[in-house]
Structures are given as structure tokens and as C-alpha cells.
Design an enzyme around this catalytic site. Structure first.
Site, mmCIF file in Angstrom:
data_model
loop_
_atom_site.group_PDB
_atom_site.id
_atom_site.type_symbol
_atom_site.label_atom_id
_atom_site.label_comp_id
_atom_site.label_asym_id
_atom_site.label_seq_id
_atom_site.Cartn_x
_atom_site.Cartn_y
_atom_site.Cartn_z
ATOM 1 N N ARG A 247 0.845 -1.211 0.000
ATOM 2 C CA ARG A 247 0.000 0.000 0.000
ATOM 3 C C ARG A 247 0.874 1.251 0.000
ATOM 4 O O ARG A 247 0.530 2.262 -0.629
ATOM 5 C CB ARG A 247 -0.914 -0.006 1.242
ATOM 6 C CG ARG A 247 -1.988 -1.076 1.195
ATOM 7 C CD ARG A 247 -2.640 -1.294 2.554
ATOM 8 N NE ARG A 247 -3.709 -2.296 2.481
ATOM 9 C CZ ARG A 247 -4.361 -2.760 3.538
ATOM 10 N NH1 ARG A 247 -4.067 -2.332 4.768
ATOM 11 N NH2 ARG A 247 -5.320 -3.658 3.385
ATOM 12 N N GLU A 367 -5.609 -4.057 -2.744
ATOM 13 C CA GLU A 367 -4.830 -3.662 -1.549
ATOM 14 C C GLU A 367 -5.718 -2.975 -0.522
ATOM 15 O O GLU A 367 -5.276 -2.089 0.207
ATOM 16 C CB GLU A 367 -3.691 -2.721 -1.922
ATOM 17 C CG GLU A 367 -2.674 -3.337 -2.828
ATOM 18 C CD GLU A 367 -1.715 -4.227 -2.090
ATOM 19 O OE1 GLU A 367 -1.831 -4.343 -0.855
ATOM 20 O OE2 GLU A 367 -0.869 -4.825 -2.760
#
Ligand code: TGC
Ligand code: FAD
Length: 388
Positions: A247, A367
Site C-alpha cells: 500500500r 490492496e
């Protein structure tokens, strides 16, 4: 003229090495990705040459120490590399994110020395390709409810289940797969191509990330050797720790996609004339450009600060969620506005905008979806999880 690449002078906080790394990746993207990527997207095909070349660039697992074949760079460098790759296409950044943050990182953190020596140098060089299996057909935002499981059969583990929406699956040589043991505890296994019962069907008909190879990981009584278990991690915090790293990279990558859209729109509006004037002379076009630059600049400052905190080992997962969410939404809005600024030309592959826009529809979902990251921030504010 103002520096539109770096409106608030973040470069002052970068080292010469950071700038050299950024330049090297940008040059590679300009030379190898930009001229060919539209064709790969139109054909819905992964440009597999990128893996080896990204290995040569040091873009696969940049933070992995040299002992294991990585370049041993800091996290600001990692962020800058992801930014430049995504300036080319999110699919290229995706391939690098998965390899570095989701495959190499867990092996580095929790693998045995033998696993590290066997897999990390080859992954770093792009000699083998990795995939990361967390999401399942019935469990995406809620990976803790995963059904994929394995049993201890004495001399091996017997793995059953399926993972879906997996980047690199159809082309992978190894996959880090998260599955539950007999006690319902989440563990990580390294599954290798060629193991009986392991298949990786490709997912077609995507309108997004068309240059990425997405597919399933299917395990039908796969006998996984015991030495392929990651010994030093148990529980959902394993896969979620890897996600923090990926991320982080996406938060930087989104800036690259946004900058490419901004640059394209600015150039187009300066050249395109309507009513006998460049369309850049109209207030409504300038408003869009001004808002884009403001949002890119805010995103750069957030990313840079997140990077310094990461390098000092002080960043929290919730801080990363905030930046991933903010920066991806920022990029998607810019792509949508930029597409309109080009009029009809905004929809064709001669310009990169529509491609970025479609890609970012995946980036805002994978994600952790946009809303899941909002809830992670909400939990950080009131200390009450609203997921369930
Ligand atoms: P929860 O009960 O909150 O937590 C379970 C355990 O995990 C720990 N934890 C974390 N650890 C490290 N980093 C984080 N970010 C963590 N978040 C939680 C937590 O402390 C706890 O540990 P312990 O020791 O107490 O057991 O978990 P939950 O089941 O309530 O779920 C929370 C939620 C929804 C935030 C989480 O599951 C989530 O993030 N869901 C989104 C799933 C997701 O992001 N999937 C991504 C799949 S991979 C992918 O998309 C790759 S795309 C790559 C590409 O192509 O670029
Ligand atoms: P769901 O979880 O079903 O969510 C559907 C909707 O419900 C979303 O809007 C979501 O925000 C909302 N929602 C869910 N729960 C809540 C809640 N508690 N409160 C409020 N709203 C909620 N996964 C991997 O493991 N490895 C990969 O390599 C990988 N690559 C991917 C590549 C692509 C191109 C794509 C599109 C996905 C990839 N994924 C990968 C999967 C991705 O991580 C999941 O799609 C994502 O986590 C969301 O899961 P889902 O699609 O099942 O949606």
C-alpha cells in the site's frame, strides 16, 4: 516558470542517490514502456520482458538487502521507483509491487535462511516471477474468513482451496499463499509451479489493468514440502504486514499516474485551439489544471512524509491507509478530469489518460478498497472497528 514536477520543492529533501534512481527508472519507462504499453493493453497482454529488465534496474524488492540479491535501498527510493513505474502504467508497478512487497518481503521477514537464499536472489533479478494469494472468491475485504486450508500429513502439507484476482498468477513461478492450518491459524506457504494439483487459470475480459496478468491460484490436493512453510509468522497480521508495504508503494505510484495525466492534459490544452485560442486560455481548463497541481502537490508532501516515517520505522498502518486512499482517489479524479479536457481525443490510446483512468479503477479497489481504508482511519479515530 514554476517547477510543475515539484511545486513545493520536495526534491530538497531527497539525496543525490534518490534523484539518480528516479531518473534511471524514468528513462527506462520512457524508452521501454511508453512506446509499447498501449499495444499490450489493447491486446490484453502482459509485457513479460519487463520483469527481467526491472530486475536489472533494481526495481524488484528495492529494500531487500544485498546479501539476498536486492539493492538494499531505503523506502523513499522504493516510493520513487513505484512513482516512475506507474507513470508508465499501473500494471508495471503492480508487477513490481507484488514481487517486492508481497513475495520477497514475507520471505525476507519470516522465511528460513534456505528459503531466502533459494528464492530472493532469483526474484530480485527477475529470473523467476512471484504471486501473492490472499483474496478468495468468497473473501476479499474479509481475508480472515478465508477457506483455503492445509493439513499436516507427516512428510508434507496437503493444500486445498482457491485464490482469485491474483496479479502475476498466470505467469508466476512461485506464490506466497496464505492458508489456514488445522487449528484455523493463518500461515504462509511457498507454492511452486509444477507441484501436482496447482493450476493458475487466467482472468480475461478485464477493462482495467489490461497489461497485467491476473488469474486464479487453484490448489487441488497440492503436496507442499514442509520446508516451504514460512516458519516465523502466524495469524492475519502476516498478510496484512505485507500489505502495509505494498500500500505504501501504491500511494507513491498513484502520483506517477496523476502526473502523466496532468502533463498530457496541460500540453494538449496549450496546443489545441478552439474559438481561435488555445483551450488553455479558458478559465474552466485552467481551473482543472490548477486543482490537479494542488492535489498532486498535497499527495507528494504526504508521500514524502510517509516515506521519512517509514525509513525511521515509525509509520503506522493507519497512516499508510490514509495516504493510499487519498493518493489513489486523487489520481483517479485527475484522470477523469484530464480525459474530459482532451475531448474526444481523451478516449483513444494515442494518449495515456483513458488507460490510466481504467487502471486506477483497480488500484482504488485492490490492496484494500477505498471504503475499507476509510474504515481503518475511522477506527484510528474512535478505536472502534466498524468492519463487522
Ligand atoms: P483485525 O482483527 O483487525 O486484525 C487481525 C490481526 O492483524 C493485525 N493487523 C495488522 N497487522 C499488520 N498490519 C496491518 N495493517 C494490520 N491490520 C490488522 C491485528 O493487529 C490483528 O493481530 P492479532 O495479533 O491481534 O491477531 O482484522 P479483521 O479481520 O477485522 O480485518 C480488518 C481489515 C478489514 C482492515 C483487513 O482485513 C483488511 O485490510 N482488509 C482488506 C483486504 C486487502 O487489502 N486485501 C488485499 C489483497 S492483496 C492485493 O490486493 C494485491 S494487489 C497488488 C497489485 O497488483 O499491485
Ligand atoms: P468485496 O470485499 O466483496 O467488497 C465489495 C464492496 O463491499 C466494496 O465496495 C467494499 O468496500 C465493500 N465492503 C466490504 N466490506 C465492507 C465493510 N465491512 N464495510 C463497508 N463496506 C464494505 N488479491 C490478492 O490477494 N493478490 C493479488 O495479487 C491481487 N491482485 C488484484 C488485481 C486486480 C486487478 C484486482 C481487481 C484485485 C486484486 N486482488 C488481489 C484482490 C483485491 O485485493 C480485492 O479485490 C479487494 O481486496 C476487494 O475484495 P473483493 O473484490 O472481494 O470485494
Amino acid at each position: 516558470m514554476a517547477n510543475l514536477e515539484d511545486y513545493f520543492g520536495v526534491d530538497e529533501f531527497l539525496t543525490d542517490e534518490h534523484k539518480l534512481i528516479r531518473q534511471a527508472v524514468r528513462e527506462w519507462v520512457d524508452r521501454r514502456i511508453k512506446p509499447t504499453i498501449d499495444d499490450y493493453c489493447q491486446k490484453h497482454e502482459f509485457p513479460d520482458f519487463v520483469i527481467k529488465e526491472m530486475g536489472e534496474l533494481g526495481a524488484l524488492g528495492p529494500f531487500i538487502p544485498q546479501k539476498y540479491g536486492g539493492p538494499g535501498l531505503d523506502y523513499i527510493s522504493y516510493g520513487l521507483i513505484m512513482q516512475e513505474l506507474e507513470r508508465g502504467d499501473s500494471a508495471i508497478r503492480s508487477a513490481a509491487s507484488v514481487t517486492g512487497s508481497l513475495v520477497m518481503y514475507p520471505i525476507y521477514l519470516w522465511g528460513t535462511e534456505a528459503q531466502k537464499m533459494k528464492f530472493l536472489p532469483q526474484l530480485a533479478k527477475g529470473e523467476i516471477i512471484g504471486a501473492y494469494g490472499l483474496t478468495e472468491p468468497n473473501h476479499g475485504s474479509d481475508p480472515g474468513s478465508m477457506e483455503t486450508h492445509f493439513e499436516d500429513k507427516g512428510s508434507y502439507y496437503l493444500l486445498n482451496g482457491a485464490k482469485m484476482w491474483i496479479t502475476n498468477a498466470p505467469v508466476c513461478d512461485v506464490a506466497v499463499v496464505w492458508a489456514k492450518n488445522e487449528n484455523g491459524k493463518v500461515k504462509g506457504l511457498i507454492v511452486e509451479r509444477g507441484m501436482d494439483g496447482f493450476t493458475t487459470p487466467e482472468t480475461f475480459k478485464k477493462w482495467s489493468l489490461r497489461a497485467s496478468a491476473t488469474g486464479e491460484l487453484v490448489f487441488d490436493n497440492v503436496k507442499v514440502p514442509k520446508e516451504n512453510l514460512l516458519p516465523d509468522i502466524e495469524g492475519l497480521k502476516g498478510p496484512l504486514t505485507c500489505l502495509n508495504s505494498a500500500r505504501y508503494g501504491i500511494a507513491w505510484g498513484a502520483i506517477g499516474a496523476a502526473q502523466d495525466c496532468f502533463d498530457t492534459a496541460r500540453q494538449y490544452t496549450l496546443e489545441r485551439k478552439q474559438f481561435n485560442k488555445p483551450i488553455a486560455s479558458f478559465q474552466l481548463q485552467q481551473k482543472k489544471l490548477a486543482e490537479m497541481l494542488t492535489e498532486i502537490t498535497k499527495a507528494q508532501l504526504l508521500a514524502w512524509r510517509m516515506g521519512t516515517l517509514r525509513d525511521a520505522d515509525k509509520v503506522t498502518p493507519a497512516q499508510i491507509s490514509m495516504v493510499k486512499r487519498n493518493n489513489v482517489e486523487m489520481a483517479l479524479r485527475i484522470a477523469r478530469d484530464a480525459r474530459q479536457m482532451l475531448g474526444a481525443m481523451g478516449i483513444v490510446g494515442d494518449y495515456p489518460i483513458m488507460r490510466h483512468m481504467m487502471n486506477l479503477e483497480s488500484v482504488i479497489t485492490y490492496e484494500g478498497t477505498h471504503d475499507i481504508h476509510l474504515l481503518i482511519t475511522g477506527m484510528d479515530i474512535v478505536d472502534i472497528p466498524a468492519f463487522k
